[in-house]
Design an enzyme around this catalytic site. Sequence first.
Site, PDB file in Angstrom:
ATOM      1  CE  LYS A  79      66.778  22.586  40.410  1.00 42.71           C
ATOM      2  NZ  LYS A  79      65.822  21.971  41.370  1.00 42.71           N
ATOM      3  CB  SER A 178      65.036  24.505  44.353  1.00 44.28           C
ATOM      4  OG  SER A 178      65.256  23.036  44.031  1.00 44.28           O
ATOM      5  CB  SER A 202      62.496  21.284  43.622  1.00 40.24           C
ATOM      6  OG  SER A 202      63.048  21.966  44.941  1.00 40.24           O
TER       7      SER A 202
END
Length: 518
Positions: A79, A178, A202
């Site tokens: 990420k 997210s 997330s």
Amino acid sequence: MNKLLSTTIREVSQKIHDGTVRPSEICKASVKLTSIVKPLNAYITVTNDVAEKQASDADTRQRQNSLLGQLDGIPIAVKDNYCVKNKPTTCASRMLANFSPGYNATVYERLRKQGAVLIGKTNLDEFAMGSGTIDSFYGPTKNVWGSKVLSQFYSCESSPVLTQELHGKDAWCIAGGSSGGSAIAVATGTCYAALGSDTGGSTRNPASYCGLIGLKPTYGLVSRYGLIPLLNSMDVPGILARTVDDTVLILNAIAGSDTADPTTVQREYVPINLSETVDVSNLRIGIPKEYGVQGISEEVQACWDRVSRHLEEAGASIIPVSLPHTNYSIVCYSVLNRCDVASNLACYDGIEYGHRADEWSSTNKLYTKTRSEGFNDVVKGRILVGNYFLLAENYKEYYVKAMKMRRLIAQDFDVLWNNNIDLLLTPTTLTEAPSYNEFAMLDNQTQCLIQDHCTQPANMAGLPAINVPIKLSRRGLPLSLQLMAPLFHEQRLLSIAKWIEQIVQFPKLELKDTCLFE
Ligand code: GLN
């Protein structure tokens, strides 16, 4: 090669070890696949130069019979809120669009040292604030399920309906957030596993919407060094993978104390080793009534009932339980989150690194312009509210109160564990992935309240939790459930997740033979 990209780390590693495939061949195919699935916008940066170098080093080790282990030569993604040396680390923001750190996050460093090959840095909601991966400076990530990309390039042995598109020309489902980019990177087969981060859900939320395993380890088990913080006392590096076994391989590589992160537990990490057959017969599994909220879809409820039944039939006791402070969790989280955000993001002032506005009349004006240009509205809103909560006259009213409530929420769990409840089974998200249009009707904050209802309490208490995909909905979208365990009981959590995985046989996506890799 098509089959290989859709398989597991275990299988592909076997092939690397017996010499049937070269790491550089897999790497080349993975990078090529990232361009095929580009319309989904999973990656912010494809790190093909790094990947090629790492894969060619793995080739050398393969030739010399000195492979480093099961992750050697395996494509992964990270990420874009983890620092990777000399590579853009943007947090999906304009503020950090040109920022390349001088060091690696510990988790990436550990994967790299085991030979993993970095395919790229994945998309997220700006600074990991969100639950849909729609609030990114680089545009939203789209879910592969129900998309045109799925019908063009993927098949699924058990479900021919899959190849249909769900929506019209411009409509698509969200990937969840997210860490939506990491989830889509794994679901599409561009890598075998990816790191997300999990502060309120997330990692588990996008795993739920994308049909993946999504693990949030116990707070402190995995180092946060080099993870750009959101809420320091709840942030945990998360793992997205296609199977429980693959998740364990990644966890074993990254877990354990780290002198660079004093919040990691100072005890030796004992690698998890799951046996092929799991015995659930003596387990006491709690079903918390506060998680059966309004808004839960009939299909998610049916999955929840079905898996409970399976466990019961296998001899486990299914016990209705209560976590009475659950409903306060999200509100308290919002307060604590904003306070940490206000403080953590104060460093982005345009002076040392990150975006700098073209403003030379005064330092204060430079700060103001830099920050208003560099952050999106969600981030700005949270900073403002956080500073309000932290004002001397408000501090006790908000921050201190929320911290006290946090203690009560954590104690709810302790009461259950002390009453010999071994695990909790709940939904992860209340529905299948919503379409973008449906999701974007509500603002970021309201969506977080809905999306994180079932995931967020585990972060409040630091507990390990995992998303397990169960089946496809009538419309062909993944439906999932969550398991939660006491602190540091990852072994138990993952064993039962594996048991469920074996029972439910969630359908696997495979790249079509026609798809370019002959
Ligand atoms: N949705 C929550 C938020 O926006 C949690 C995000 C996360 O886990 N990173 O704050």
